[in-house]
Design a protein around this motif. Structure first.
Motif, PDB file in Angstrom:
ATOM      1  N   ALA A 114       0.234  23.319   3.951  1.00 37.65           N
ATOM      2  CA  ALA A 114       0.934  22.386   3.058  1.00 37.65           C
ATOM      3  C   ALA A 114       2.348  22.143   3.558  1.00 37.65           C
ATOM      4  CB  ALA A 114       0.967  22.940   1.637  1.00 37.65           C
ATOM      5  N   GLY A 115       2.817  20.938   3.438  1.00 42.75           N
ATOM      6  CA  GLY A 115       4.194  20.599   3.784  1.00 42.75           C
ATOM      7  C   GLY A 115       4.458  20.485   5.272  1.00 42.75           C
ATOM      8  N   THR A 116       3.419  20.460   6.092  1.00 46.06           N
ATOM      9  CA  THR A 116       3.614  20.372   7.543  1.00 46.06           C
ATOM     10  C   THR A 116       3.995  18.954   7.962  1.00 46.06           C
ATOM     11  OG1 THR A 116       2.115  22.183   8.020  1.00 46.06           O
ATOM     12  CG2 THR A 116       2.385  20.536   9.765  1.00 46.06           C
ATOM     13  N   THR A 117       4.984  18.884   8.881  1.00 45.71           N
ATOM     14  CA  THR A 117       5.273  17.622   9.541  1.00 45.71           C
ATOM     15  C   THR A 117       4.687  17.746  10.945  1.00 45.71           C
ATOM     16  OG1 THR A 117       7.301  17.365   8.274  1.00 45.71           O
ATOM     17  CG2 THR A 117       7.091  16.043  10.276  1.00 45.71           C
ATOM     18  N   LEU A 118       3.541  17.118  11.146  1.00 47.25           N
ATOM     19  CA  LEU A 118       2.790  17.339  12.393  1.00 47.25           C
ATOM     20  C   LEU A 118       3.208  16.301  13.425  1.00 47.25           C
ATOM     21  CD1 LEU A 118       0.502  19.186  13.467  1.00 47.25           C
ATOM     22  CD2 LEU A 118      -1.073  17.320  12.915  1.00 47.25           C
ATOM     23  N   THR A 127       4.160  23.878   9.746  1.00 52.67           N
ATOM     24  CA  THR A 127       5.607  23.877   9.963  1.00 52.67           C
ATOM     25  C   THR A 127       6.203  24.095   8.599  1.00 52.67           C
ATOM     26  OG1 THR A 127       5.829  21.520   9.538  1.00 52.67           O
ATOM     27  CG2 THR A 127       5.515  22.164  11.830  1.00 52.67           C
ATOM     28  N   ARG A 128       7.035  25.118   8.484  1.00 60.56           N
ATOM     29  CA  ARG A 128       7.536  25.377   7.136  1.00 60.56           C
ATOM     30  C   ARG A 128       8.851  26.136   7.216  1.00 60.56           C
ATOM     31  NH1 ARG A 128       3.149  27.790   3.389  1.00 60.56           N
ATOM     32  NH2 ARG A 128       2.274  25.734   3.807  1.00 60.56           N
ATOM     33  N   ALA A 129       9.827  25.629   6.547  1.00 60.94           N
ATOM     34  CA  ALA A 129      11.089  26.367   6.447  1.00 60.94           C
ATOM     35  C   ALA A 129      10.857  27.566   5.536  1.00 60.94           C
ATOM     36  CB  ALA A 129      12.160  25.461   5.877  1.00 60.94           C
ATOM     37  N   ARG A 130      11.397  28.745   5.910  1.00 55.10           N
ATOM     38  CA  ARG A 130      11.192  29.931   5.055  1.00 55.10           C
ATOM     39  C   ARG A 130      12.063  29.825   3.819  1.00 55.10           C
ATOM     40  NH1 ARG A 130       7.972  33.253   7.215  1.00 55.10           N
ATOM     41  NH2 ARG A 130       7.586  33.095   9.453  1.00 55.10           N
ATOM     42  N   PRO A 131      11.543  30.236   2.674  1.00 57.20           N
ATOM     43  CA  PRO A 131      12.373  30.198   1.468  1.00 57.20           C
ATOM     44  C   PRO A 131      13.513  31.209   1.565  1.00 57.20           C
ATOM     45  CG  PRO A 131      10.037  30.487   0.939  1.00 57.20           C
ATOM     46  CD  PRO A 131      10.177  30.688   2.414  1.00 57.20           C
ATOM     47  N   ASN A 132      14.699  30.850   1.181  1.00 56.37           N
ATOM     48  CA  ASN A 132      15.821  31.785   1.061  1.00 56.37           C
ATOM     49  C   ASN A 132      15.943  32.169  -0.398  1.00 56.37           C
ATOM     50  OD1 ASN A 132      16.766  31.798   3.706  1.00 56.37           O
ATOM     51  ND2 ASN A 132      17.763  29.793   3.386  1.00 56.37           N
TER      52      ASN A 132
END
Ligand code: UD1
Ligand code: CA
Length: 453
Positions: free
Chosen positions: A418-422, A434-439
């Motif tokens: 989910a949320g991938t920019t391919l 592709t996913r930014a890790r939650p802070n």
């Protein structure tokens, strides 16, 4: 025979920049309906007299079988027919039709031709309210003596209820001389075609009359109200024809067909649907309320839920589409594919049993079988200048909110998180994400509204 369609009038009461005969009825210009009926009679010459908006009228009908006669000034129906004269075969009778009388039936015209034989034939009808029409004047023996226009009629003549529809058949040879002899000494200062009837009577030509099956066949369009009334007549006849073929219509008064609708067995159509171009609904198709379909083929057993728009697309057997789905040109759904609400698909193939059920844009894509496209997925097919293709192979799972930046390929069985920019191809059978890790900021305080002291 020759057929001449008079279509030079302006249509003042339409209050429109569009020439009257180009106003659509069931999605087709009025003149188009008349031409279609005329062609069914296989005329040797088919002439249209045009004048107002002439170029627009000609351009709307580029067909090679039409001969055009220009009447640059509208001096009356007799003058109009005279403009067509050089284009006619003088050895044949001439049938006159009106470009603004769209619904006259072929069978009615055939009856007129049959009954006229070698003589003159008038299509007349008895109206309870004959106001505005030319009246048919007969002698004591019931023989037609002439036609008198309302504006020229005596009080006694105004009481005549048999009116001139305007449609008539003129015998060969004599026509030219009759037209040449017309005078415009009447209330409207026009050359009345109707005056040839009295001339024929005094020349001893046999005059017969024929009548349409229904009065609406010969009703003309002079204003938007009459156009709307004829549209309803036409639509209810189309609806009736469908029902007699076994189609279930939730309400025959609430369907609009502006083209061809071909239905198989056990088709059900709910209220408010509009069909245009060529639409095929195969056996067992169900169309929900307020769907708009143009040039579409819906295969057997498919269901279209409410407010579905389909244009230039195909839906496979047992497919399920909508509510609120939009299939644009070049879309092909294979059997069993599901497309749900707020999904737009353009120029793409969706394989068997694949699903895109929520809030998605798919453009220029080839999607295999059993693919699941999650909510909010977007194919980024356009870089502002060019379009690119997205390929998704069988059994792929595309997680919600992903963007597939084309050109890009997703291999068989791949999972896109989910949320991938391919932005490059995803290999088969693997997870690509592709996913930014939650802070996590544990002691975070929400801002609060400042209160005035
Ligand atoms: C005409 C008939 C009237 C008949 C009625 C039926 C005449 C004199 N009268 O009257 O008996 O009851 O139709 O609706 O014929 N047109 C031209 N060029 C012209 C004038 C007319 O092409 O110069 C065309 C119009 O575009 C229209 C048709 O001829 O399609 C009829 O013209 P319109 O002015 O409506 O005739 P009416 O006065 O209604
Ligand atoms: Ca008229």
């Amino acid at each position: 025979m020759n057929i001449v369609i008079l279509a030079a009038g302006q249509g003042k009461r339409m209050y429109s920049a569009c020439p009257k005969v180009l106003h659509p009825l069931a999605g087709k210009p009025l003149l188009g309906h008349v031409l279609e009926t005329a062609r069914q009679l296989r005329p040797a010459r088919l002439v249209v007299v045009h004048g107002h908006g002439g170029d627009a009228v000609r351009r709307a009908f580029p067909d090679a079988d039409i001969l055009w006669a220009l009447q640059s000034e509208q001096l009356g129906t007799g003058h109009a027919l005279a403009q067509a004269l050089p284009l006619l075969d003088a050895a044949l009778p001439t049938l006159v039709l009106y470009g603004d009388v769209p619904l006259v039936e072929k069978t009615t015209l055939e009856r007129l031709l049959r009954q006229s034989g070698e003589g003159m034939g008038l299509l007349t009808v008895d109206l309870a309210r004959p106001q505005g029409y030319g009246r048919i004047v007969r002698d004591a023996q019931g023989k037609v003596r002439g036609i008198v226009e309302e504006k020229d009629a005596t009080d006694a003549e105004r009481n005549i209820t048999e009116i001139n529809t305007g449609i008539l058949l003129l015998p060969r040879a004599v026509l030219g001389q009759w037209l040449a002899d017309l005078k415009n000494e009447n209330a409207q200062g026009e050359y009345y075609l109707t005056d040839v009837v009295a001339r024929a009577a005094s020349d001893g030509v046999r005059i017969s009359t024929a009548h349409p099956d229904a009065a609406w066949e010969v009703e003309g369009v002079n204003d938007q109200r009459q156009l709307a009334a004829l549209e309803r007549v036409h639509q209810s006849r189309l609806a009736e024809r469908l029902m007699l073929q076994g189609v279930h219509l939730a309400d025959p008064a609430r369907i609009d067909i502006r083209g061809t609708l071909v239905c198989g067995r056990d088709v059900r159509i709910d209220v408010g649907c509009v069909f245009s171009g060529e639409v095929h609904l195969e056996d067992g198709v169900e169309v929900g309320p307020y769907c708009v379909l143009c040039d579409a083929r819906i295969a057997a057993g498919a269901r279209l839920a409410a407010f579905t728009h389909i244009d230039g697309a195909r839906v496979g057997a047992n497919g399920v589409v909508g509510p609120y789905a939009r299939l644009r040109p070049g879309t092909e759904l294979a059997a069993g594919a599901h497309v749900g609400n707020f999904v737009e698909i353009k120029n793409s193939r969706i394989g068997e049993n694949s699903k895109a059920n929520h809030l998605t844009y798919i453009g220029d894509a080839e999607i295999g079988a059993r693919v699941n496209v999650g909510a909010g997925v977007i194919t980024c097919n356009y870089d502002g200048a060019n379009k690119f293709k997205t390929d998704i192979e069988d059994d792929v799972f595309v997680g919600s909110g992903s963007q597939l930046v084309a050109p890009v390929r997703v291999g068989k069985g791949a999972t896109i998180g989910a949320g991938t920019t391919l932005t490059r191809d995803a290999p088969a059978d693997a997870l690509t994400v592709t996913r930014a890790r939650p802070n996590v900021i544990a002691d975070w305080k929400r801002p609060v509204k400042k209160t005035a002291k």
